[in-house]
Write an enzyme that holds these catalytic residues in place. Structure first.
Site, PDB file in Angstrom:
ATOM      1  N   CYS A 109      39.704  48.847  94.412  1.00 44.02           N
ATOM      2  CA  CYS A 109      40.594  47.645  92.841  1.00 44.02           C
ATOM      3  C   CYS A 109      39.787  46.712  93.292  1.00 44.02           C
ATOM      4  O   CYS A 109      41.185  45.617  93.244  1.00 44.02           O
ATOM      5  CB  CYS A 109      42.427  47.925  93.326  1.00 44.02           C
ATOM      6  SG  CYS A 109      42.700  49.926  93.154  1.00 44.02           S
ATOM      7  N   GLU A 110      39.037  46.098  93.828  1.00 47.46           N
ATOM      8  CA  GLU A 110      38.009  45.449  93.231  1.00 47.46           C
ATOM      9  C   GLU A 110      36.333  45.791  92.800  1.00 47.46           C
ATOM     10  O   GLU A 110      36.248  46.742  93.356  1.00 47.46           O
ATOM     11  CB  GLU A 110      38.332  43.971  94.337  1.00 47.46           C
ATOM     12  CG  GLU A 110      38.313  44.409  95.255  1.00 47.46           C
ATOM     13  CD  GLU A 110      38.806  43.304  95.970  1.00 47.46           C
ATOM     14  OE1 GLU A 110      38.373  42.077  96.553  1.00 47.46           O
ATOM     15  OE2 GLU A 110      39.661  43.442  96.797  1.00 47.46           O
TER      16      GLU A 110
ATOM     17  N   GLY B 107      16.433  39.377 116.899  1.00 46.41           N
ATOM     18  CA  GLY B 107      16.439  39.419 114.877  1.00 46.41           C
ATOM     19  C   GLY B 107      15.908  40.458 114.538  1.00 46.41           C
ATOM     20  O   GLY B 107      15.092  39.991 113.769  1.00 46.41           O
TER      21      GLY B 107
ATOM     22  N   PRO C  82      18.828  43.027 121.884  1.00 47.83           N
ATOM     23  CA  PRO C  82      18.610  43.753 119.872  1.00 47.83           C
ATOM     24  C   PRO C  82      19.694  44.834 119.891  1.00 47.83           C
ATOM     25  O   PRO C  82      20.281  45.281 121.577  1.00 47.83           O
ATOM     26  CB  PRO C  82      17.514  44.928 120.739  1.00 47.83           C
ATOM     27  CG  PRO C  82      17.551  44.700 121.870  1.00 47.83           C
ATOM     28  CD  PRO C  82      17.681  43.915 122.518  1.00 47.83           C
TER      29      PRO C  82
ATOM     30  N   TYR D 221      26.150  40.608 102.459  1.00 43.47           N
ATOM     31  CA  TYR D 221      25.401  40.215 102.725  1.00 43.47           C
ATOM     32  C   TYR D 221      24.346  40.500 101.411  1.00 43.47           C
ATOM     33  O   TYR D 221      23.053  39.530 101.528  1.00 43.47           O
ATOM     34  CB  TYR D 221      25.158  40.752 104.306  1.00 43.47           C
ATOM     35  CG  TYR D 221      25.098  40.157 104.968  1.00 43.47           C
ATOM     36  CD1 TYR D 221      25.917  39.327 105.719  1.00 43.47           C
ATOM     37  CD2 TYR D 221      25.983  41.180 106.581  1.00 43.47           C
ATOM     38  CE1 TYR D 221      26.714  38.834 106.792  1.00 43.47           C
ATOM     39  CE2 TYR D 221      26.214  41.102 106.950  1.00 43.47           C
ATOM     40  CZ  TYR D 221      26.486  39.769 107.853  1.00 43.47           C
ATOM     41  OH  TYR D 221      27.132  39.529 108.886  1.00 43.47           O
TER      42      TYR D 221
END
Length: 401
Positions: free
Chosen positions: A328-329, A218, A260, A302
């Site tokens: 297409c959004e 992390g 990792p 995110y």
């Protein structure tokens, strides 16, 4: 990598395109191992879910790393890439007992984070060593979707359930050879990590025959110039001292393990895309590119920030652009970002595109997934071909009406 190198690669292999720098992966691996060079037994298991291209796996294997996997398919990819079974750890979440048993048959280290599954597996296979993943109830990570050690997380066995773990171990006579935690991704404060580590040490005291302690990962990598990142060197000194003390008191030299993913491959990656058009509205200038969140979903999923450079015009005057895709959004990579002046046909490079980028891509809108290139020994190597129309039809079964 230099902008001219990236531009040359884009011209040769087209766009959109993922490019990975092997030298950066190696330097990150060495940075982590150097930070813990005072530990007698260190194991770095690359988290395959970040990027599973077989050539990347083979390269990381050549560095001496092990492999952290979350599915039997990742396990098989690892074995195919040359990892030895005993250098692979399987840390799934929510999978069936059957899948865990199938992986165990391959000789891979099993890591279990569910009391019910632990009891079932221990009852049936008491002689197979098992690692236990605990939930330290520490909130850490840059986004709620990647913070996995808090009290409401689906990951790990709660530290408050340790008596239940001990009861299962006693009843089944199973062997526990490791304890593990993972609090989340993008951890800035090493003191938070060290606090969680103390919880893991306290958990480890309950088991007499451990071989390793896995501290997860992390570590935060920088996403822009001047960005904060995890101080690996300071963390290495502090955790090494504490780990040595624990091993002395435990009476045995254990292996210190990490897993990792993003730390090793994120900064190695570039995502190259061509500008289809420039669209001026009353308030915004859009740079419309030949890709979308079907290829790079992290900004939409995110809210992640990827630095974007116009490598076709590196010395141009900067203007404000919103970089958007062709899905297409709502499909936005960056809002009102300062980028060197962009014109149609320019190549934009997204940085930090090595982790959770290609691996989360899809064929949404029936678009082809990109090609991948590895920059190794000052040469571009194609490591995945661009998809074709035939790939869209592959595995589909047409029926007549």
């Amino acid at each position: 990598m230099q902008q001219q190198q990236l531009l040359k690669i884009a011209n040769e292999y087209g766009s959109p395109l993922y490019v990975y720098n092997a030298q950066k992966i190696e330097s990150q691996y060495k940075r982590l191992t150097n930070a813990f060079d005072k530990v007698k037994k260190l194991k770095v298991n690359y988290a395959a879910k970040a990027l599973t291209n077989v050539s990347i796996l083979k390269f990381i294997n050549s560095l001496g790393a092990g492999l952290d996997t979350v599915s039997i398919q990742e396990v098989k990819l690892g074995l195919h890439a040359g990892f030895k079974a005993n250098d692979i750890i399987f840390t799934p979440n929510g999978v069936s007992l059957t899948e865990i048993e199938e992986v165990a048959k391959l000789g891979v280290q099993i890591n279990i984070d569910n009391l019910a599954i632990l009891e079932q597996f221990g009852s049936k296979h008491p002689k197979i060593p098992v690692c236990i993943r605990i939930n330290p109830h520490v909130m850490a990570g840059g986004n709620t979707n990647i913070s996995v050690g808090h009290i409401d997380s689906k990951f790990g066995i709660s530290i408050h359930q340790i008596p239940h773990i001990l009861r299962i171990v006693e009843n089944t006579k199973m062997k526990i050879n490791g304890v593990h935690m993972h609090t989340g991704s993008d951890i800035l404060d090493i003191d938070v990590f060290l606090y969680a580590s103390e919880i893991l040490f306290n958990t480890a005291k309950h088991f007499d025959n451990l071989e390793f302690i896995d501290f997860g990962s992390g570590f935060k990598v920088p996403y822009k110039e001047g960005d904060i990142e995890t101080n690996i060197e300071e963390f290495g000194k502090k955790l090494t001292t504490r780990f040595k003390t624990f091993c002395k008191n435990y009476g045995k030299e254990l292996t210190l393990a990490f897993e990792p993913g993003k730390f090793l491959v994120s900064e190695s990656g570039y995502f190259l895309t061509k500008v289809n058009s420039i669209k001026q509205t009353t308030s915004t200038v859009f740079a419309q590119v030949d890709t979308g969140f079907n290829h790079l979903i992290r900004p939409m999923l995110y809210g992640s920030r990827h630095e974007i450079e116009n490598i076709s015009n590196p010395k141009g005057n900067q203007r404000f652009y919103s970089v958007v895709g062709y899905i297409c959004e709502t499909d936005t990579f960056a809002n009102n970002r300062r980028i060197n002046e962009i014109t149609e046909g320019d190549i934009l490079a997204f940085k930090n595109a090595g982790a959770y980028c290609f691996n989360m891509s899809s064929n949404y809108n029936s678009r082809y997934r990109p090609a991948e290139v590895l920059w190794y020994n000052n040469k571009a190597h194609l490591i995945r071909k661009r998809e074709t129309f035939e790939d869209l039809l592959k595995n589909q079964i047409e029926i007549s009406f």
